[in-house]
Design a protein around this motif. Structure first.
Motif, PDB file in Angstrom:
ATOM      1  N   PRO A 163       0.945  -1.207   0.020  1.00  0.00           N
ATOM      2  CA  PRO A 163      -0.177   0.096  -0.063  1.00  0.00           C
ATOM      3  C   PRO A 163       0.891   1.291   0.010  1.00  0.00           C
ATOM      4  CG  PRO A 163      -0.827  -1.438   1.686  1.00  0.00           C
ATOM      5  CD  PRO A 163       0.518  -2.291   1.076  1.00  0.00           C
ATOM      6  N   TYR A 164       2.023   1.160   0.538  1.00  0.00           N
ATOM      7  CA  TYR A 164       2.898   2.450   0.630  1.00  0.00           C
ATOM      8  C   TYR A 164       4.391   2.044   0.511  1.00  0.00           C
ATOM      9  CZ  TYR A 164       4.969   6.500   2.395  1.00  0.00           C
ATOM     10  OH  TYR A 164       5.850   7.924   2.518  1.00  0.00           O
ATOM     11  N   LEU A 165       4.930   2.622  -0.543  1.00  0.00           N
ATOM     12  CA  LEU A 165       6.202   2.307  -0.913  1.00  0.00           C
ATOM     13  C   LEU A 165       7.246   3.346  -0.684  1.00  0.00           C
ATOM     14  CD1 LEU A 165       7.789   0.046  -2.398  1.00  0.00           C
ATOM     15  CD2 LEU A 165       7.539   0.956  -4.657  1.00  0.00           C
ATOM     16  N   SER A 166       7.690   3.460   0.699  1.00  0.00           N
ATOM     17  CA  SER A 166       8.575   4.643   1.061  1.00  0.00           C
ATOM     18  C   SER A 166       9.918   4.472   0.449  1.00  0.00           C
ATOM     19  CB  SER A 166       8.327   4.537   2.654  1.00  0.00           C
ATOM     20  OG  SER A 166       9.221   3.472   3.104  1.00  0.00           O
ATOM     21  N   GLU A 167      10.534   3.210   0.136  1.00  0.00           N
ATOM     22  CA  GLU A 167      11.774   2.901  -0.417  1.00  0.00           C
ATOM     23  C   GLU A 167      12.067   3.513  -1.388  1.00  0.00           C
ATOM     24  OE1 GLU A 167       9.424   0.802   0.454  1.00  0.00           O
ATOM     25  OE2 GLU A 167      10.174  -0.809   1.450  1.00  0.00           O
ATOM     26  N   LEU A 168      11.062   4.244  -2.466  1.00  0.00           N
ATOM     27  CA  LEU A 168      11.282   5.158  -3.513  1.00  0.00           C
ATOM     28  C   LEU A 168      12.303   6.251  -3.021  1.00  0.00           C
ATOM     29  CD1 LEU A 168       7.962   4.439  -5.348  1.00  0.00           C
ATOM     30  CD2 LEU A 168      10.275   3.579  -6.159  1.00  0.00           C
ATOM     31  N   LYS A 169      11.909   6.790  -1.694  1.00  0.00           N
ATOM     32  CA  LYS A 169      12.707   8.104  -1.317  1.00  0.00           C
ATOM     33  C   LYS A 169      14.047   8.023  -1.657  1.00  0.00           C
ATOM     34  CE  LYS A 169      11.281  11.397   2.283  1.00  0.00           C
ATOM     35  NZ  LYS A 169      10.531  11.198   3.001  1.00  0.00           N
ATOM     36  N   GLN A 170      14.694   6.762  -1.111  1.00  0.00           N
ATOM     37  CA  GLN A 170      15.951   6.554  -1.180  1.00  0.00           C
ATOM     38  C   GLN A 170      16.910   6.473  -2.484  1.00  0.00           C
ATOM     39  OE1 GLN A 170      15.713   2.900   0.933  1.00  0.00           O
ATOM     40  NE2 GLN A 170      14.654   4.109   2.431  1.00  0.00           N
ATOM     41  N   GLU A 171      15.782   6.378  -3.635  1.00  0.00           N
ATOM     42  CA  GLU A 171      16.104   6.102  -5.018  1.00  0.00           C
ATOM     43  C   GLU A 171      15.990   7.697  -5.539  1.00  0.00           C
ATOM     44  OE1 GLU A 171      13.863   3.447  -6.985  1.00  0.00           O
ATOM     45  OE2 GLU A 171      14.615   1.725  -5.552  1.00  0.00           O
ATOM     46  N   GLY A 172      15.775   8.770  -4.839  1.00  0.00           N
ATOM     47  CA  GLY A 172      15.432   9.965  -5.363  1.00  0.00           C
ATOM     48  C   GLY A 172      13.855  10.222  -6.015  1.00  0.00           C
ATOM     49  N   LEU A 173      12.957   9.394  -5.548  1.00  0.00           N
ATOM     50  CA  LEU A 173      11.599   9.393  -6.235  1.00  0.00           C
ATOM     51  C   LEU A 173      10.544   9.675  -5.109  1.00  0.00           C
ATOM     52  CD1 LEU A 173      12.087   6.297  -8.817  1.00  0.00           C
ATOM     53  CD2 LEU A 173      11.883   8.798  -9.250  1.00  0.00           C
ATOM     54  N   THR A 174       9.501   9.988  -5.403  1.00  0.00           N
ATOM     55  CA  THR A 174       8.386  10.313  -4.472  1.00  0.00           C
ATOM     56  C   THR A 174       7.748   9.136  -3.978  1.00  0.00           C
ATOM     57  OG1 THR A 174       8.054  12.452  -5.725  1.00  0.00           O
ATOM     58  CG2 THR A 174       6.612  11.539  -4.150  1.00  0.00           C
ATOM     59  N   PRO A 175       7.564   8.716  -2.559  1.00  0.00           N
ATOM     60  CA  PRO A 175       6.984   7.616  -2.213  1.00  0.00           C
ATOM     61  C   PRO A 175       5.510   7.599  -2.856  1.00  0.00           C
ATOM     62  CG  PRO A 175       8.096   8.858  -0.240  1.00  0.00           C
ATOM     63  CD  PRO A 175       8.044   9.679  -1.529  1.00  0.00           C
ATOM     64  N   ARG A 176       5.162   6.274  -2.968  1.00  0.00           N
ATOM     65  CA  ARG A 176       3.852   5.977  -3.476  1.00  0.00           C
ATOM     66  C   ARG A 176       2.684   5.469  -2.618  1.00  0.00           C
ATOM     67  NH1 ARG A 176       4.443   4.876  -9.735  1.00  0.00           N
ATOM     68  NH2 ARG A 176       6.150   6.415 -10.139  1.00  0.00           N
ATOM     69  N   LEU A 177       1.581   5.751  -2.637  1.00  0.00           N
ATOM     70  CA  LEU A 177       0.410   5.270  -1.792  1.00  0.00           C
ATOM     71  C   LEU A 177      -0.635   5.044  -2.617  1.00  0.00           C
ATOM     72  CD1 LEU A 177      -0.686   5.009   0.974  1.00  0.00           C
ATOM     73  CD2 LEU A 177      -1.520   7.756   0.761  1.00  0.00           C
ATOM     74  N   LYS A 178      -1.132   3.933  -2.230  1.00  0.00           N
ATOM     75  CA  LYS A 178      -2.238   3.332  -2.840  1.00  0.00           C
ATOM     76  C   LYS A 178      -3.737   3.053  -2.047  1.00  0.00           C
ATOM     77  CE  LYS A 178       0.634   0.570  -5.863  1.00  0.00           C
ATOM     78  NZ  LYS A 178       1.238  -0.945  -6.192  1.00  0.00           N
ATOM     79  N   PRO A 179      -4.302   4.210  -1.837  1.00  0.00           N
ATOM     80  CA  PRO A 179      -5.410   4.141  -0.756  1.00  0.00           C
ATOM     81  C   PRO A 179      -6.396   3.084  -1.042  1.00  0.00           C
ATOM     82  CG  PRO A 179      -5.348   6.300  -1.671  1.00  0.00           C
ATOM     83  CD  PRO A 179      -4.268   5.458  -2.606  1.00  0.00           C
ATOM     84  N   LEU A 180      -6.585   2.634  -2.285  1.00  0.00           N
ATOM     85  CA  LEU A 180      -7.505   1.551  -2.645  1.00  0.00           C
ATOM     86  C   LEU A 180      -7.103   0.222  -2.509  1.00  0.00           C
ATOM     87  CD1 LEU A 180      -9.506   3.500  -5.447  1.00  0.00           C
ATOM     88  CD2 LEU A 180      -9.811   3.755  -3.043  1.00  0.00           C
ATOM     89  N   PHE A 181      -5.919  -0.018  -2.109  1.00  0.00           N
ATOM     90  CA  PHE A 181      -5.110  -1.334  -1.775  1.00  0.00           C
ATOM     91  C   PHE A 181      -6.126  -2.559  -1.696  1.00  0.00           C
ATOM     92  CE2 PHE A 181      -2.184  -4.610  -0.927  1.00  0.00           C
ATOM     93  CZ  PHE A 181      -1.024  -4.556  -1.790  1.00  0.00           C
ATOM     94  N   PHE A 182      -6.992  -2.063  -0.534  1.00  0.00           N
ATOM     95  CA  PHE A 182      -7.931  -3.168   0.065  1.00  0.00           C
ATOM     96  C   PHE A 182      -9.417  -3.079  -0.383  1.00  0.00           C
ATOM     97  CE2 PHE A 182      -4.208  -2.605   2.865  1.00  0.00           C
ATOM     98  CZ  PHE A 182      -3.707  -4.140   2.536  1.00  0.00           C
TER      99      PHE A 182
END
Ligand code: SF4
Ligand code: ZN
Length: 284
Positions: A163-182
């Motif tokens: 649902p939330y991919l915070s690891e992208l921050k370390q790659e210089g990208l914006t973290p992603r959130l999927k509010p409708l995941f469930f």
């Protein structure tokens, strides 16, 4: 709105809030941007995000797909106007000097592959500086993608399905959130109908992913025996996700545009140079 409908909407909103809080811990003050297609899923994700976050911007990429994109763009413009949500529209034509339709005519590239790479590049570029990027992926999309990634042994993609991919921050990208995941597609259709969220009927004419179609049809057969199958796939996936081990990938910078990339030149720049355009690097 009838009483049972109001209860249903409250339940969906409660589950979305819980997903955001449990997985992201983002505060309502976070500055978020939602990648929108004008379709029901991303517009519903945008609407629900705007109920939680105080500062939400919608982002639409116009790939230059005649008829389909014109209709969805108009629908999203109207929705954002009515709901007081700022909307940013960017296009392949302005950014790369060429539309998707022209790319497909000029090269033998598969429309969805080229579209996916170039859209992602633009979304990465325009979501910079925001605390998070919202997308409209739902339970059905995620369950199908889990199976597709398993069948293709795409472990890296499988590990990124959360649902939330915070690891992208370390790659210089914006973290992603999927509010409708469930939240299932069926529930989104019902919620959007009750709330008057537009759902343009037109589908992209290039939408022909045969493999996804096969997985979709297998799931619908299995659903007859187990109506909870989508939820079961995702619950198991979330329980196991931390056990998936993948070799560490070195993320550097694309030599042409400077965006984070696992290769010397990112795939977007490779496509653009193949087309004979140079505007990809000039727009940075
Ligand atoms: Fe792009 Fe393919 Fe989606 Fe159409 S179906 S918008 S071409 S990725
Ligand atoms: Zn590049």
């Amino acid at each position: 709105m009838k009483k049972d409908e109001a209860e249903f909407c409250r339940e969906i909103e409660r589950r979305v809030r819980r997903t955001i809080k449990k997985y992201s811990n983002l505060s309502p003050d976070a500055r978020v941007i939602a990648a929108c297609s004008g379709g029901k899923d991303s517009t519903t994700a945008l609407y629900l995000a705007s109920k939680y976050f105080k500062r939400v911007t919608a982002l639409l990429v116009n790939e230059g797909i005649p008829h389909y994109r014109d209709e969805t763009e108009e629908s999203l413009k109207k929705f954002c106007n009515q709901n007081g949500i700022p909307l940013k529209i960017i296009s392949f034509k302005r950014e790369f000097g060429i539309t998707l339709q022209e790319i497909v005519k000029k090269t033998n590239l598969n429309a969805c592959s080229a579209c996916g790479v170039l859209r992602r590049w633009l979304i990465n570029k325009y979501s910079r500086g925001y605390d998070c990027l919202i997308t409209g992926h739902n339970l059905d999309d995620e369950a199908e993608a889990v199976l597709m990634n398993l069948f293709k042994t795409n472990l890296r993609e499988l590990k990124a399905q959360k649902p939330y991919l915070s690891e992208l921050k370390q790659e210089g990208l914006t973290p992603r959130l999927k509010p409708l995941f469930f939240i299932s597609e069926e529930q989104i259709i019902k919620y959007a109908k009750i709330k008057g969220i537009p759902a343009p009927a037109k589908q992209c004419p290039y939408r022909k992913n045969a493999f996804r179609r096969s997985v979709e049809s297998e799931i619908s057969i299995l659903k007859r025996e187990n109506p909870k199958i989508l939820k079961d796939i995702i619950t198991t996936h979330i329980r196991l996700i931390n056990r998936i081990k993948t070799p560490k990938q070195v993320i550097g910078r694309c030599k042409t545009c400077g965006m984070p990339s696992g290769e010397r030149e990112c795939r977007a720049c490779q496509i653009i140079s193949r087309i004979g355009e140079t505007r990809c690097s000039q727009t940075l």
